[in-house]
Design an enzyme around this catalytic site. Structure first.
Site, short mmCIF file in Angstrom:
data_model
loop_
_atom_site.label_atom_id
_atom_site.label_comp_id
_atom_site.label_asym_id
_atom_site.label_seq_id
_atom_site.Cartn_x
_atom_site.Cartn_y
_atom_site.Cartn_z
N TYR A 1 0.82 -1.22 0.00
CA TYR A 1 0.00 0.00 0.00
C TYR A 1 0.85 1.27 0.00
O TYR A 1 0.42 2.29 -0.53
CB TYR A 1 -1.01 -0.03 1.15
CG TYR A 1 -2.13 -1.00 0.84
CD1 TYR A 1 -3.12 -0.66 -0.08
CD2 TYR A 1 -2.14 -2.28 1.38
CE1 TYR A 1 -4.11 -1.57 -0.42
CE2 TYR A 1 -3.12 -3.19 1.05
CZ TYR A 1 -4.10 -2.83 0.14
OH TYR A 1 -5.07 -3.73 -0.22
N HIS B 1 -14.70 1.54 -0.53
CA HIS B 1 -13.61 0.61 -0.22
C HIS B 1 -12.46 1.30 0.53
O HIS B 1 -11.34 0.80 0.53
CB HIS B 1 -13.08 -0.05 -1.50
CG HIS B 1 -14.07 -1.00 -2.12
ND1 HIS B 1 -13.98 -1.46 -3.40
CD2 HIS B 1 -15.19 -1.57 -1.60
CE1 HIS B 1 -14.99 -2.28 -3.66
NE2 HIS B 1 -15.75 -2.35 -2.59
N GLY C 1 -16.37 2.38 -15.70
CA GLY C 1 -15.06 1.74 -15.55
C GLY C 1 -14.98 0.71 -14.44
O GLY C 1 -13.98 0.64 -13.72
#
Ligand code: NAD
Length: 229
Positions: free
Chosen positions: A53, A106, A172
Protein backbone atom coordinates in the site's frame (compact mmCIF):
# COMPACT_ATOMS: atom_id res chain seq x y z
CA UNK A 1 -33.12 13.72 -14.56
CA UNK A 2 -32.97 15.06 -11.02
CA UNK A 3 -31.05 12.48 -8.95
CA UNK A 4 -28.12 10.65 -10.51
CA UNK A 5 -26.08 8.07 -8.60
CA UNK A 6 -22.68 7.34 -10.18
CA UNK A 7 -20.46 4.38 -9.31
CA UNK A 8 -16.85 4.52 -10.49
CA UNK A 9 -14.23 1.76 -10.62
CA UNK A 10 -10.56 1.34 -11.44
CA UNK A 11 -11.20 2.02 -15.17
CA UNK A 12 -11.79 5.74 -14.58
CA UNK A 13 -8.27 6.11 -13.18
CA UNK A 14 -6.55 3.88 -15.78
CA UNK A 15 -5.70 6.82 -18.06
CA UNK A 16 -4.18 8.62 -15.06
CA UNK A 17 -1.61 5.82 -14.96
CA UNK A 18 -3.11 3.79 -12.09
CA UNK A 19 -3.36 0.15 -13.08
CA UNK A 20 -6.72 -1.60 -12.91
CA UNK A 21 -7.23 -4.77 -10.97
CA UNK A 22 -6.55 -7.07 -13.90
CA UNK A 23 -3.85 -5.09 -15.70
CA UNK A 24 -1.03 -7.34 -16.82
CA UNK A 25 2.27 -6.44 -15.17
CA UNK A 26 0.58 -3.99 -12.77
CA UNK A 27 1.03 -3.91 -9.00
CA UNK A 28 -1.95 -6.16 -8.47
CA UNK A 29 -0.60 -8.75 -10.92
CA UNK A 30 2.59 -9.13 -8.92
CA UNK A 31 0.79 -10.09 -5.70
CA UNK A 32 -1.90 -12.54 -4.68
CA UNK A 33 -5.10 -10.91 -3.41
CA UNK A 34 -5.06 -13.25 -0.41
CA UNK A 35 -1.64 -11.91 0.57
CA UNK A 36 -2.20 -8.15 0.24
CA UNK A 37 -5.93 -7.48 0.35
CA UNK A 38 -7.35 -9.62 3.16
CA UNK A 39 -7.26 -9.26 6.98
CA UNK A 40 -5.64 -12.72 7.13
CA UNK A 41 -2.86 -11.62 4.77
CA UNK A 42 -2.22 -8.57 6.96
CA UNK A 43 -2.11 -10.71 10.12
CA UNK A 44 0.39 -13.07 8.43
CA UNK A 45 2.75 -10.46 6.99
CA UNK A 46 2.03 -6.82 7.91
CA UNK A 47 5.36 -5.66 6.42
CA UNK A 48 4.44 -6.98 2.97
CA UNK A 49 0.96 -5.42 3.11
CA UNK A 50 2.28 -2.01 4.26
CA UNK A 51 4.92 -2.16 1.52
CA UNK A 52 2.24 -2.89 -1.09
CA UNK A 53 0.00 0.00 0.00
CA UNK A 54 2.96 2.38 0.48
CA UNK A 55 3.81 1.78 -3.18
CA UNK A 56 0.20 2.29 -4.26
CA UNK A 57 -0.07 5.46 -2.13
CA UNK A 58 3.08 6.92 -3.74
CA UNK A 59 1.77 6.08 -7.21
CA UNK A 60 -1.65 7.50 -6.43
CA UNK A 61 -0.27 10.76 -4.95
CA UNK A 62 1.86 11.29 -8.06
CA UNK A 63 -1.10 10.75 -10.43
CA UNK A 64 -3.22 13.52 -11.94
CA UNK A 65 -6.96 13.39 -12.54
CA UNK A 66 -8.01 12.92 -16.18
CA UNK A 67 -10.83 14.40 -18.26
CA UNK A 68 -13.36 11.90 -16.84
CA UNK A 69 -12.70 12.93 -13.22
CA UNK A 70 -12.93 16.62 -14.19
CA UNK A 71 -16.17 16.05 -16.10
CA UNK A 72 -17.85 14.41 -13.09
CA UNK A 73 -16.73 17.27 -10.81
CA UNK A 74 -18.22 19.72 -13.32
CA UNK A 75 -21.46 17.72 -13.40
CA UNK A 76 -21.67 17.94 -9.60
CA UNK A 77 -21.25 21.72 -9.72
CA UNK A 78 -23.53 22.49 -12.66
CA UNK A 79 -26.33 19.92 -12.58
CA UNK A 80 -29.46 21.33 -10.97
CA UNK A 81 -30.38 17.99 -9.37
CA UNK A 82 -28.52 15.77 -6.94
CA UNK A 83 -25.31 14.00 -8.04
CA UNK A 84 -24.10 11.24 -5.70
CA UNK A 85 -20.59 10.01 -6.41
CA UNK A 86 -19.70 6.55 -5.06
CA UNK A 87 -16.30 5.08 -5.86
CA UNK A 88 -14.66 1.69 -5.40
CA UNK A 89 -11.33 3.42 -5.98
CA UNK A 90 -8.88 4.01 -3.18
CA UNK A 91 -7.11 6.87 -4.98
CA UNK A 92 -8.20 10.49 -4.39
CA UNK A 93 -8.43 11.61 -8.02
CA UNK A 94 -12.13 12.57 -7.84
CA UNK A 95 -11.28 14.99 -5.01
CA UNK A 96 -8.19 16.24 -6.87
CA UNK A 97 -10.50 17.15 -9.78
CA UNK A 98 -12.74 19.13 -7.42
CA UNK A 99 -15.51 16.62 -6.61
CA UNK A 100 -17.17 16.90 -3.19
CA UNK A 101 -18.56 14.35 -0.73
CA UNK A 102 -17.15 11.35 -2.60
CA UNK A 103 -18.29 8.14 -0.96
CA UNK A 104 -15.23 5.84 -0.82
CA UNK A 105 -16.94 2.51 -0.23
CA UNK A 106 -13.61 0.61 -0.22
CA UNK A 107 -11.71 3.17 1.90
CA UNK A 108 -8.80 5.23 0.61
CA UNK A 109 -5.02 5.23 0.54
CA UNK A 110 -4.81 8.64 2.21
CA UNK A 111 -6.32 7.26 5.40
CA UNK A 112 -4.83 5.35 8.35
CA UNK A 113 -6.92 3.28 10.74
CA UNK A 114 -6.18 1.78 14.16
CA UNK A 115 -7.51 -1.76 14.30
CA UNK A 116 -7.59 -1.63 18.11
CA UNK A 117 -9.65 1.52 18.74
CA UNK A 118 -10.95 2.46 15.22
CA UNK A 119 -9.35 5.92 15.30
CA UNK A 120 -8.72 7.37 11.81
CA UNK A 121 -6.11 9.93 10.76
CA UNK A 122 -4.41 11.10 7.54
CA UNK A 123 -1.95 8.46 6.33
CA UNK A 124 1.73 9.48 6.20
CA UNK A 125 3.45 8.65 2.89
CA UNK A 126 5.08 5.57 4.44
CA UNK A 127 3.22 3.43 6.95
CA UNK A 128 4.71 0.56 8.99
CA UNK A 129 3.61 -1.87 11.66
CA UNK A 130 5.64 -0.03 14.33
CA UNK A 131 3.72 3.25 13.87
CA UNK A 132 1.66 3.99 16.97
CA UNK A 133 -1.98 5.00 16.91
CA UNK A 134 -2.15 8.70 17.95
CA UNK A 135 -5.09 7.92 20.22
CA UNK A 136 -4.43 4.60 22.03
CA UNK A 137 -0.69 4.22 21.21
CA UNK A 138 -1.13 0.61 20.08
CA UNK A 139 1.09 -0.59 17.23
CA UNK A 140 -1.93 -1.80 15.30
CA UNK A 141 -2.19 0.73 12.50
CA UNK A 142 -3.35 -0.30 9.04
CA UNK A 143 -4.30 1.39 5.78
CA UNK A 144 -7.95 2.56 5.85
CA UNK A 145 -8.77 0.16 3.02
CA UNK A 146 -11.69 -2.28 2.95
CA UNK A 147 -10.16 -5.69 2.29
CA UNK A 148 -11.86 -8.74 0.79
CA UNK A 149 -14.06 -10.31 3.45
CA UNK A 150 -14.71 -6.95 5.18
CA UNK A 151 -17.88 -4.87 5.04
CA UNK A 152 -17.66 -1.92 2.63
CA UNK A 153 -18.25 1.54 4.12
CA UNK A 154 -21.42 3.70 3.90
CA UNK A 155 -23.65 0.87 2.64
CA UNK A 156 -26.83 2.15 4.30
CA UNK A 157 -26.38 5.62 2.80
CA UNK A 158 -25.60 4.17 -0.64
CA UNK A 159 -28.70 1.93 -0.70
CA UNK A 160 -30.80 4.89 0.40
CA UNK A 161 -29.46 6.96 -2.54
CA UNK A 162 -30.02 4.04 -4.96
CA UNK A 163 -33.64 3.78 -3.85
CA UNK A 164 -34.15 7.45 -4.79
CA UNK A 165 -32.13 7.48 -8.03
CA UNK A 166 -33.66 8.53 -11.36
CA UNK A 167 -30.51 7.34 -13.13
CA UNK A 168 -27.72 4.98 -12.06
CA UNK A 169 -24.45 5.13 -14.02
CA UNK A 170 -21.53 2.69 -13.61
CA UNK A 171 -18.18 3.87 -15.02
CA UNK A 172 -15.06 1.74 -15.55
CA UNK A 173 -15.98 -1.15 -13.32
CA UNK A 174 -15.86 -4.84 -14.28
CA UNK A 175 -18.91 -5.84 -12.21
CA UNK A 176 -17.02 -8.64 -10.48
CA UNK A 177 -16.77 -7.23 -6.96
CA UNK A 178 -19.90 -7.33 -4.78
CA UNK A 179 -21.82 -5.59 -3.30
CA UNK A 180 -21.01 -2.81 -5.82
CA UNK A 181 -21.83 -5.14 -8.73
CA UNK A 182 -25.38 -5.46 -7.34
CA UNK A 183 -26.10 -1.70 -7.34
CA UNK A 184 -27.48 -1.73 -10.90
CA UNK A 185 -30.14 -4.28 -9.97
CA UNK A 186 -30.99 -2.39 -6.79
CA UNK A 187 -31.41 0.90 -8.67
CA UNK A 188 -33.44 -0.70 -11.48
CA UNK A 189 -35.79 -2.34 -8.95
CA UNK A 190 -36.47 1.13 -7.55
CA UNK A 191 -37.35 2.40 -11.02
CA UNK A 192 -34.09 4.09 -12.04
CA UNK A 193 -32.84 4.17 -15.62
CA UNK A 194 -29.40 2.54 -15.88
CA UNK A 195 -26.31 3.26 -17.98
CA UNK A 196 -22.90 1.58 -18.24
CA UNK A 197 -19.89 3.59 -19.50
CA UNK A 198 -16.93 1.26 -19.92
CA UNK A 199 -14.05 0.23 -22.14
CA UNK A 200 -15.62 -3.21 -22.59
CA UNK A 201 -18.79 -4.89 -21.35
CA UNK A 202 -18.86 -5.71 -17.65
CA UNK A 203 -20.04 -8.98 -16.11
CA UNK A 204 -23.37 -7.28 -15.31
CA UNK A 205 -23.94 -5.64 -18.73
CA UNK A 206 -27.25 -7.47 -19.27
CA UNK A 207 -28.74 -5.61 -16.31
CA UNK A 208 -28.15 -2.15 -17.79
CA UNK A 209 -30.78 -0.52 -20.01
CA UNK A 210 -28.09 1.38 -21.96
CA UNK A 211 -24.34 1.20 -22.49
CA UNK A 212 -21.59 3.10 -24.23
CA UNK A 213 -18.09 1.81 -24.80
CA UNK A 214 -14.82 3.66 -25.11
CA UNK A 215 -12.13 5.34 -23.02
CA UNK A 216 -13.42 7.06 -19.90
CA UNK A 217 -11.60 10.29 -20.83
CA UNK A 218 -13.75 10.49 -23.97
CA UNK A 219 -17.13 8.93 -23.19
CA UNK A 220 -17.58 10.44 -19.71
CA UNK A 221 -17.14 14.11 -20.78
CA UNK A 222 -19.46 13.46 -23.75
CA UNK A 223 -22.12 11.98 -21.51
CA UNK A 224 -21.78 14.85 -19.00
CA UNK A 225 -22.35 17.38 -21.82
CA UNK A 226 -25.59 15.62 -22.80
CA UNK A 227 -26.85 15.83 -19.21
CA UNK A 228 -25.90 19.51 -18.81
CA UNK A 229 -27.29 20.52 -22.21
P1 NAD B 1 -11.49 -3.87 -12.37
O1 NAD B 1 -10.01 -3.75 -12.50
O2 NAD B 1 -12.07 -5.16 -11.99
O3 NAD B 1 -12.14 -3.46 -13.77
C1 NAD B 1 -11.71 -2.31 -14.45
C2 NAD B 1 -12.75 -1.94 -15.48
O4 NAD B 1 -12.32 -0.74 -16.11
C3 NAD B 1 -12.93 -2.98 -16.61
O5 NAD B 1 -14.33 -3.14 -16.83
C4 NAD B 1 -12.25 -2.33 -17.83
O6 NAD B 1 -12.91 -2.65 -19.03
C5 NAD B 1 -12.43 -0.86 -17.51
N1 NAD B 1 -11.43 0.04 -18.10
C6 NAD B 1 -10.08 -0.15 -18.24
N2 NAD B 1 -9.52 0.93 -18.81
C7 NAD B 1 -10.53 1.83 -19.04
C8 NAD B 1 -10.59 3.13 -19.59
N3 NAD B 1 -9.50 3.77 -20.06
N4 NAD B 1 -11.80 3.75 -19.66
C9 NAD B 1 -12.93 3.15 -19.20
N5 NAD B 1 -12.93 1.91 -18.65
C10 NAD B 1 -11.74 1.26 -18.57
O7 NAD B 1 -11.93 -2.71 -11.37
P2 NAD B 1 -13.16 -2.55 -10.38
O8 NAD B 1 -14.41 -3.05 -11.02
O9 NAD B 1 -13.10 -1.15 -9.87
O10 NAD B 1 -12.87 -3.54 -9.16
C11 NAD B 1 -11.59 -3.78 -8.68
C12 NAD B 1 -11.32 -3.50 -7.22
O11 NAD B 1 -9.95 -3.11 -7.13
C13 NAD B 1 -12.08 -2.38 -6.60
O12 NAD B 1 -12.54 -2.84 -5.39
C14 NAD B 1 -11.08 -1.25 -6.35
O13 NAD B 1 -11.15 -0.80 -5.01
C15 NAD B 1 -9.73 -1.86 -6.50
N6 NAD B 1 -8.79 -1.05 -7.33
C16 NAD B 1 -8.75 0.32 -7.20
C17 NAD B 1 -7.88 1.08 -8.00
C18 NAD B 1 -7.81 2.59 -7.80
O14 NAD B 1 -8.13 3.07 -6.73
N7 NAD B 1 -7.43 3.38 -8.82
C19 NAD B 1 -7.05 0.44 -8.93
C20 NAD B 1 -7.11 -0.98 -9.03
C21 NAD B 1 -7.99 -1.70 -8.23
Amino acid sequence: MSKIVILTGAGISAESGLGTFRDEGGLWAQHRIEDVATPEGFARDPDLVHEFYNARRAQSRAAQPNAAHFALAKLQKEHRGDIVLVTQNVDSLHEAAGAQNVCHMHGFLDGALCSSCDTRWPAPPVMSKTRQCPSCNAQTTRPDIVWFGEMPYHMETIYHHLSEADLFVAIGTSGNVYPAAGFVQEAALSGADTLELNLEASATISQFAQAEFGKASEIVPNWVETILR
